[in-house]
Design a protein around this motif. Structure first.
Motif, PDB file in Angstrom:
ATOM      1  N   UNK A  34       3.493  61.419  18.516  1.00 22.93           N
ATOM      2  CA  UNK A  34       4.388  62.257  19.105  1.00 22.93           C
ATOM      3  C   UNK A  34       5.159  63.373  18.249  1.00 22.93           C
ATOM      4  N   UNK A  35       6.056  64.104  18.753  1.00 21.39           N
ATOM      5  CA  UNK A  35       7.000  65.041  18.134  1.00 21.39           C
ATOM      6  C   UNK A  35       8.514  64.823  18.518  1.00 21.39           C
ATOM      7  N   UNK A  36       9.350  65.219  17.449  1.00 22.62           N
ATOM      8  CA  UNK A  36      10.843  65.083  17.950  1.00 22.62           C
ATOM      9  C   UNK A  36      11.490  65.891  17.062  1.00 22.62           C
ATOM     10  N   UNK A  37      12.299  66.548  18.019  1.00 24.28           N
ATOM     11  CA  UNK A  37      13.155  67.757  17.405  1.00 24.28           C
ATOM     12  C   UNK A  37      14.486  67.465  17.700  1.00 24.28           C
ATOM     13  N   UNK A  38      15.402  67.455  16.662  1.00 33.66           N
ATOM     14  CA  UNK A  38      16.895  67.308  16.669  1.00 33.66           C
ATOM     15  C   UNK A  38      17.658  68.382  15.931  1.00 33.66           C
ATOM     16  N   UNK A  39      18.556  68.627  16.870  1.00 36.07           N
ATOM     17  CA  UNK A  39      19.468  69.777  16.246  1.00 36.07           C
ATOM     18  C   UNK A  39      21.080  69.472  16.890  1.00 36.07           C
ATOM     19  N   UNK A  40      21.955  69.690  15.956  1.00 41.26           N
ATOM     20  CA  UNK A  40      23.300  69.754  16.106  1.00 41.26           C
ATOM     21  C   UNK A  40      24.249  70.340  15.161  1.00 41.26           C
ATOM     22  N   UNK A  41      25.094  71.276  15.846  1.00 41.52           N
ATOM     23  CA  UNK A  41      25.613  72.020  15.145  1.00 41.52           C
ATOM     24  C   UNK A  41      27.072  72.546  15.905  1.00 41.52           C
ATOM     25  N   UNK A  42      27.959  72.763  15.044  1.00 37.22           N
ATOM     26  CA  UNK A  42      29.323  73.249  15.627  1.00 37.22           C
ATOM     27  C   UNK A  42      29.357  74.744  16.133  1.00 37.22           C
TER      28      UNK A  42
END
Length: 210
Positions: A34-42
């Protein structure tokens, strides 16, 4: 790989075209890929300064090698974080079964090579679930541009009405060179009340940070 992997690749292209991912991971285990996309930002204000509001987005898609439906999950959250790292978070979870809104408390801490991100939330359903999510990452320096890479996730979900637990753990161990990381992956899951049914998926991962 079988034709069921095509929806995974399509999901990756669909998501990546609409958000700048902080990290993209591709993994292949002995049972699933599978694939996994992670993003977090202020969020930033007009002066381009970071604000206490944080946006988190996690999108995963995977499929078994035998004929089976694609498993897809998208979790998006907005939180207000105080200086001590504690925050108030609202979460929207999109799964194969539909959309579920949640609310609760969050904690985020990053110092040097160590990062912790997690929350405890409950959904708005009549027989609501209680979710706890924790992500720990450590990237100790080995030499210039080369780091170790370790990431552990713990994700228990409890339904008080049925007293059923669904517990997921994900482990990544390897090396990181510049923005690339690769190594060993292991995903575990246990589901049940008094007796638990356990599954696991062991393999390799390749990850790039943007």
């Amino acid at each position: 790989m079988k034709r069921n992997l095509f929806p995974v690749l399509i999901a990756l292209l669909f998501i990546e075209g609409r958000a700048i991912a902080q990290a993209v991971e591709v993994y292949a285990g002995h049972k699933r890929a599978g694939v996994d996309l992670l993003w977090f930002k202020n969020f930033k204000n007009k002066q381009e300064e970071r604000t206490p509001f944080l946006f988190f987005s996690r999108n995963r898609a995977s499929v078994a090698y035998q004929d089976s439906p694609t498993a897809f999950g998208s979790t998006n959250a907005v939180s207000y974080n105080f200086k001590n790292g504690i925050g108030i978070v609202a979460v929207g979870s999109f799964l194969n079964a539909g959309f579920t809104p949640k609310i609760g408390l969050q904690y985020f801490k990053q110092k040097g090579d160590f990062m912790f991100f997690g929350w405890a939330v409950a959904d708005f359903e009549k027989e609501s679930n209680i979710d706890v999510f924790a992500l720990l990452r450590c990237t100790p320096k080995i030499k210039t541009h080369l780091n170790g890479f370790g990431q552990l996730e713990f994700f228990p979900v409890y339904n008080p009405s049925s007293e059923v637990w669904n517990i997921t753990q994900r482990l990544r161990l390897g090396l990181k060179y510049h923005t690339w990381a690769a190594g060993f992956m292991a995903d575990f899951n246990q589901t049940g009340k008094n007796t638990f049914m356990a599954t696991h998926n062991l393999g390799i991962f390749l990850r790039n940070e943007f």
